[in-house]
Design an enzyme around this catalytic site. Sequence first.
Site, PDB file in Angstrom:
ATOM      1  N   GLU A 196       0.828  -1.217   0.000  1.00 35.50           N
ATOM      2  CA  GLU A 196       0.000   0.000   0.000  1.00 35.50           C
ATOM      3  C   GLU A 196       0.864   1.271   0.000  1.00 35.50           C
ATOM      4  OE1 GLU A 196      -3.233   1.981  -0.613  1.00 35.50           O
ATOM      5  OE2 GLU A 196      -3.192  -0.214  -0.719  1.00 35.50           O
ATOM      6  N   HIS A 226       3.720   1.752  -1.664  1.00 34.97           N
ATOM      7  CA  HIS A 226       4.045   2.011  -3.071  1.00 34.97           C
ATOM      8  C   HIS A 226       2.818   2.550  -3.818  1.00 34.97           C
ATOM      9  CE1 HIS A 226       6.969  -1.416  -2.216  1.00 34.97           C
ATOM     10  NE2 HIS A 226       7.780  -0.460  -2.611  1.00 34.97           N
ATOM     11  N   GLN A 248      22.892  -1.588  -5.271  1.00 38.92           N
ATOM     12  CA  GLN A 248      22.690  -0.978  -3.955  1.00 38.92           C
ATOM     13  C   GLN A 248      22.687  -1.994  -2.822  1.00 38.92           C
ATOM     14  OE1 GLN A 248      18.810   0.617  -5.295  1.00 38.92           O
ATOM     15  NE2 GLN A 248      18.057   0.145  -3.254  1.00 38.92           N
ATOM     16  N   GLY A 276       9.156   8.046  -1.104  1.00 40.23           N
ATOM     17  CA  GLY A 276       8.547   7.906   0.219  1.00 40.23           C
ATOM     18  C   GLY A 276       9.419   8.482   1.325  1.00 40.23           C
ATOM     19  N   LYS A 302       9.420   7.261   4.106  1.00 43.77           N
ATOM     20  CA  LYS A 302       9.876   6.068   4.833  1.00 43.77           C
ATOM     21  C   LYS A 302      11.400   5.926   4.727  1.00 43.77           C
ATOM     22  CE  LYS A 302      10.218   1.552   5.955  1.00 43.77           C
ATOM     23  NZ  LYS A 302      10.904   0.878   4.915  1.00 43.77           N
ATOM     24  N   ASP A 303      11.933   6.199   3.520  1.00 44.84           N
ATOM     25  CA  ASP A 303      13.383   6.138   3.308  1.00 44.84           C
ATOM     26  C   ASP A 303      13.914   7.573   3.358  1.00 44.84           C
ATOM     27  OD1 ASP A 303      13.924   3.156   2.463  1.00 44.84           O
ATOM     28  OD2 ASP A 303      12.061   3.769   1.517  1.00 44.84           O
ATOM     29  N   GLN A 307      17.404   8.376   1.918  1.00 46.59           N
ATOM     30  CA  GLN A 307      17.373   8.238   0.453  1.00 46.59           C
ATOM     31  C   GLN A 307      16.708   9.464  -0.186  1.00 46.59           C
ATOM     32  OE1 GLN A 307      16.415   4.491  -1.756  1.00 46.59           O
ATOM     33  NE2 GLN A 307      14.375   5.371  -1.763  1.00 46.59           N
ATOM     34  N   VAL A 316       3.233   5.073   4.832  1.00 43.59           N
ATOM     35  CA  VAL A 316       1.998   4.311   5.073  1.00 43.59           C
ATOM     36  C   VAL A 316       2.326   3.194   6.065  1.00 43.59           C
ATOM     37  CG1 VAL A 316       0.203   2.877   4.005  1.00 43.59           C
ATOM     38  CG2 VAL A 316       1.111   4.861   2.779  1.00 43.59           C
ATOM     39  N   ARG A 365      10.236  -5.855   3.134  1.00 45.43           N
ATOM     40  CA  ARG A 365      11.043  -6.747   3.982  1.00 45.43           C
ATOM     41  C   ARG A 365      10.267  -7.243   5.207  1.00 45.43           C
ATOM     42  NH1 ARG A 365      15.566  -3.268   2.120  1.00 45.43           N
ATOM     43  NH2 ARG A 365      17.109  -4.631   1.128  1.00 45.43           N
TER      44      ARG A 365
HETATM   45  P1  AMP Z   1      11.355   0.233  -2.398  1.00 42.33           P
HETATM   46  O1  AMP Z   1      10.564  -0.614  -3.315  1.00 42.33           O
HETATM   47  O2  AMP Z   1      11.416  -0.279  -0.997  1.00 42.33           O
HETATM   48  O3  AMP Z   1      12.703   0.600  -2.971  1.00 42.33           O
HETATM   49  O4  AMP Z   1      10.562   1.606  -2.269  1.00 42.33           O
HETATM   50  C1  AMP Z   1      10.167   2.336  -3.401  1.00 42.33           C
HETATM   51  C2  AMP Z   1       9.589   3.652  -2.971  1.00 42.33           C
HETATM   52  O5  AMP Z   1       8.472   3.429  -2.103  1.00 42.33           O
HETATM   53  C3  AMP Z   1      10.583   4.523  -2.167  1.00 42.33           C
HETATM   54  O6  AMP Z   1      10.427   5.880  -2.534  1.00 42.33           O
HETATM   55  C4  AMP Z   1      10.145   4.277  -0.753  1.00 42.33           C
HETATM   56  O7  AMP Z   1      10.483   5.334   0.131  1.00 42.33           O
HETATM   57  C5  AMP Z   1       8.643   4.163  -0.912  1.00 42.33           C
HETATM   58  N1  AMP Z   1       8.054   3.432   0.219  1.00 42.33           N
HETATM   59  C6  AMP Z   1       8.443   2.229   0.714  1.00 42.33           C
HETATM   60  N2  AMP Z   1       7.692   1.904   1.785  1.00 42.33           N
HETATM   61  C7  AMP Z   1       6.812   2.921   1.967  1.00 42.33           C
HETATM   62  C8  AMP Z   1       5.764   3.183   2.919  1.00 42.33           C
HETATM   63  N3  AMP Z   1       5.486   2.323   3.897  1.00 42.33           N
HETATM   64  N4  AMP Z   1       5.072   4.332   2.803  1.00 42.33           N
HETATM   65  C9  AMP Z   1       5.353   5.220   1.802  1.00 42.33           C
HETATM   66  N5  AMP Z   1       6.320   5.030   0.882  1.00 42.33           N
HETATM   67  C10 AMP Z   1       7.045   3.900   0.954  1.00 42.33           C
END
Ligand code: AMP
Length: 279
Positions: A35, A37, A61, A147, A149-150, A153, A176, A187
Amino acid sequence: MKIIDTPEEMQKQARLLIQSGEDIGFVPTMGCLHEGHLSLIRIAKEYADAVVVSIFVNPAQFGPNEDLDAYPRDFERDEKLCRETGADFLFYPTPQNMYLDGHSLWLSEESLSTVLCGASRPGHFRGVCTVVAKLLNIVMPDVMVLGEKDAQQLRVLRRMVRDLNFPVKIIAAPTVREADGLAMSSRNKYLTPAERKEAVCLSRSLEKAKALFAAGERDAERIKAAMRAVIEKTSGRIDYLEIVDDETLQCVSKLENPALTALAVKFSGARLIDNAVLR
Ligand code: AMP
């Protein structure tokens, strides 16, 4: 929704969109969508006419002892979710197409990348910057949604876009969370059922920090000690737990300017991160 698997074809489609006057919104991901993403895709749709989602588990990475091979992948489910959420293009390249034999050019951000996750995952942000720069050249978006969240980044990529004059606007999307407060993450699947219950300690420790800050506490050591106490009641091992200046990401002892409190906690199945801004 069009699925595209080569950089050349994606660039061709992006040029066509630009020629027809459409704004491109971009959401880079590593797949195994949740959710969090999907919220980014919805935000991208508000800002742009055409939305491109990329799914690429970027080998550059991951460190040698990290979870590249084990990283969860489920393309069919991801494709369905992207389609349902209204993405227009799904860019799904292979590592071989993204990194040609003899690839020898890398991008390193040299300040914000040295602390927090950058310190515990050497080379991680070099891989992130390189792949996102490549993706920006391939997708040519007007807007990229990332996000909060990171948090590191997000700040590193904002710096890259600023310092290298990438013509893209970055939109930050709120984290989220699951009903109990755990930040959604691909993860989280690795956690055992017992660890999943304990994993709420990350968001609880951030709530503790926010409550202390709201009550007037400005001493970083005291806030960190209270946060650590929350984590130490669980089987999670603290990788880092810091309070840093929100602009420079350097550690602070007194919270005078907006500060970022960020932590990484290792469970047997997964290393989880979370953060909050104290302002
Ligand atoms: P990832 O697939 O983990 O590399 O994340 C791809 C994008 O989704 C990045 O910009 C993350 O910061 C964002 N993202 C990952 N988890 C969340 C979350 N729980 N809430 C909002 N954005 C997220």
